[in-house]
Design a protein around this motif. Structure first.
Motif, PDB file in Angstrom:
ATOM      1  N   TYR A  65       1.115  -2.198  -2.971  1.00 16.18           N
ATOM      2  CA  TYR A  65       2.244  -1.376  -2.661  1.00 16.18           C
ATOM      3  C   TYR A  65       2.319   0.043  -2.940  1.00 16.18           C
ATOM      4  CZ  TYR A  65       5.721  -5.212  -1.629  1.00 16.18           C
ATOM      5  OH  TYR A  65       6.539  -6.180  -1.126  1.00 16.18           O
ATOM      6  N   LYS A  66       1.464   0.438  -3.921  1.00 18.25           N
ATOM      7  CA  LYS A  66       1.260   1.942  -4.358  1.00 18.25           C
ATOM      8  C   LYS A  66       0.248   2.533  -2.848  1.00 18.25           C
ATOM      9  CE  LYS A  66       3.206   3.785  -7.448  1.00 18.25           C
ATOM     10  NZ  LYS A  66       4.260   4.973  -7.145  1.00 18.25           N
ATOM     11  N   LYS A  67      -0.621   1.547  -2.917  1.00 15.58           N
ATOM     12  CA  LYS A  67      -1.618   2.348  -1.608  1.00 15.58           C
ATOM     13  C   LYS A  67      -0.639   2.299  -0.425  1.00 15.58           C
ATOM     14  CE  LYS A  67      -5.258  -0.111   1.294  1.00 15.58           C
ATOM     15  NZ  LYS A  67      -5.999   1.117   1.794  1.00 15.58           N
ATOM     16  N   HIS A  68      -0.032   1.230   0.040  1.00 15.82           N
ATOM     17  CA  HIS A  68       0.734   1.514   1.185  1.00 15.82           C
ATOM     18  C   HIS A  68       1.890   2.558   0.953  1.00 15.82           C
ATOM     19  CE1 HIS A  68      -1.262  -1.784   2.478  1.00 15.82           C
ATOM     20  NE2 HIS A  68      -0.385  -2.867   2.474  1.00 15.82           N
ATOM     21  N   HIS A  69       2.304   2.647   0.058  1.00 15.24           N
ATOM     22  CA  HIS A  69       3.435   3.714  -0.305  1.00 15.24           C
ATOM     23  C   HIS A  69       2.790   5.137   0.117  1.00 15.24           C
ATOM     24  CE1 HIS A  69       6.001   6.504  -2.841  1.00 15.24           C
ATOM     25  NE2 HIS A  69       4.979   6.945  -3.348  1.00 15.24           N
ATOM     26  N   TRP A  70       1.593   5.502  -0.185  1.00 15.39           N
ATOM     27  CA  TRP A  70       0.933   6.623   0.096  1.00 15.39           C
ATOM     28  C   TRP A  70       0.229   6.748   1.281  1.00 15.39           C
ATOM     29  CZ3 TRP A  70      -2.580   5.158  -5.036  1.00 15.39           C
ATOM     30  CH2 TRP A  70      -1.782   5.570  -5.992  1.00 15.39           C
ATOM     31  N   GLN A  71       0.124   5.670   1.886  1.00 18.03           N
ATOM     32  CA  GLN A  71      -0.837   5.655   3.213  1.00 18.03           C
ATOM     33  C   GLN A  71       0.068   5.497   4.286  1.00 18.03           C
ATOM     34  OE1 GLN A  71      -4.501   3.298   2.750  1.00 18.03           O
ATOM     35  NE2 GLN A  71      -5.220   4.654   1.049  1.00 18.03           N
ATOM     36  N   PHE A  84       8.296   0.626  -0.360  1.00 17.59           N
ATOM     37  CA  PHE A  84       7.152   0.304  -0.895  1.00 17.59           C
ATOM     38  C   PHE A  84       7.134   0.693  -2.620  1.00 17.59           C
ATOM     39  CE2 PHE A  84       4.571   0.361   3.481  1.00 17.59           C
ATOM     40  CZ  PHE A  84       4.992  -0.994   3.404  1.00 17.59           C
ATOM     41  N   ASP A  85       7.513   1.963  -2.753  1.00 18.83           N
ATOM     42  CA  ASP A  85       7.637   2.465  -3.999  1.00 18.83           C
ATOM     43  C   ASP A  85       8.557   1.532  -5.013  1.00 18.83           C
ATOM     44  OD1 ASP A  85       6.204   4.276  -5.665  1.00 18.83           O
ATOM     45  OD2 ASP A  85       7.999   5.745  -5.790  1.00 18.83           O
ATOM     46  N   LYS A  86       9.671   1.391  -4.522  1.00 16.06           N
ATOM     47  CA  LYS A  86      10.625   0.488  -5.246  1.00 16.06           C
ATOM     48  C   LYS A  86      10.223  -0.781  -5.358  1.00 16.06           C
ATOM     49  CE  LYS A  86      15.417  -1.459  -4.917  1.00 16.06           C
ATOM     50  NZ  LYS A  86      15.163  -2.866  -4.786  1.00 16.06           N
TER      51      LYS A  86
END
Ligand SMILES: [Fe+2]
Length: 196
Positions: A65-71, A84-86
């Motif tokens: 989720y963090k990877k997708h939040h950034w990318q 994604f961050d939630k």
């Protein structure tokens, strides 16, 4: 009897932090100590093993989720960036609850990234960026792996009398993952954006 005044050197030595210490582990990974919680050794051992697998997969899902939040990229960037961050934050809460349950059952929680990568059953994503639909599909697949093992583990520990783990798995892990699946899956429904 005379008391000697400590020298400045002795005082400074006592005031210096004892850094760079090394010692053997106090409990090896995979070994379970007996805790006074009125639960059989077999039940504790089985729950610890299962929870460590779930912990490795939950840490991986959180990091995904963090990877997708950034990318994340594209017209849905803002909504997905926030969603994604939630979800990463909620998975992080589950990571803590699972890890602490392992410890209270007398086990040792898996913790570090390389050990997690060895244990996780969620397929490794590429290092580079993926499109939003690919990210969403990857997340749904990871959730389904987690949900499948959570249901199986909940049944097993319920049969062994470990109701505390059963409650954590059903009330927290399962329900949270099911809800997150709904929020992710609805982004993959191909409905018209402007004209019906
Ligand atoms: Fe952020």
């Amino acid at each position: 009897m005379t008391t000697q005044t400590p020298t400045a050197d002795a005082i400074m030595k006592r005031a210096t932090p004892l850094a760079h210490q090394h010692a053997h582990e106090i409990q090896p990974f995979g070994h379970v100590v007996r805790m006074p919680i009125a639960l059989s050794e077999v039940a504790c051992r089985e729950s610890v093993d299962n929870l460590n697998q779930l912990l490795a997969d939950t840490i991986t899902l959180r990091d995904l989720y963090k990877k997708h939040h950034w990318q994340v990229a594209g017209p849905t960037f803002y909504a997905l960036h926030l969603l994604f961050d939630k979800h990463a934050g909620e998975q992080s809460d589950l990571v803590d609850a699972i890890a602490e349950r392992i410890q209270l059952l007398g086990g040792v929680s898996v913790a570090m990234a390389h050990d997690v990568a060895d244990m996780s059953s969620i397929p490794r994503p590429p290092k580079g960026r993926e499109s939003a639909p690919a990210q969403l599909s990857r997340l749904l697949h990871a959730h389904e792996i987690v949900l499948e093992e959570t249901r199986a583990m909940a049944r097993l520990c319920g049969e062994r009398g470990d109701d505390g783990t059963n409650d954590l798995l059903v009330s927290d892990v399962m329900r949270r993952n099911e809800l997150q699946v709904w929020f992710v899956a609805e982004h993959l429904v191909d409905v018209p954006l402007v004209k019906a």
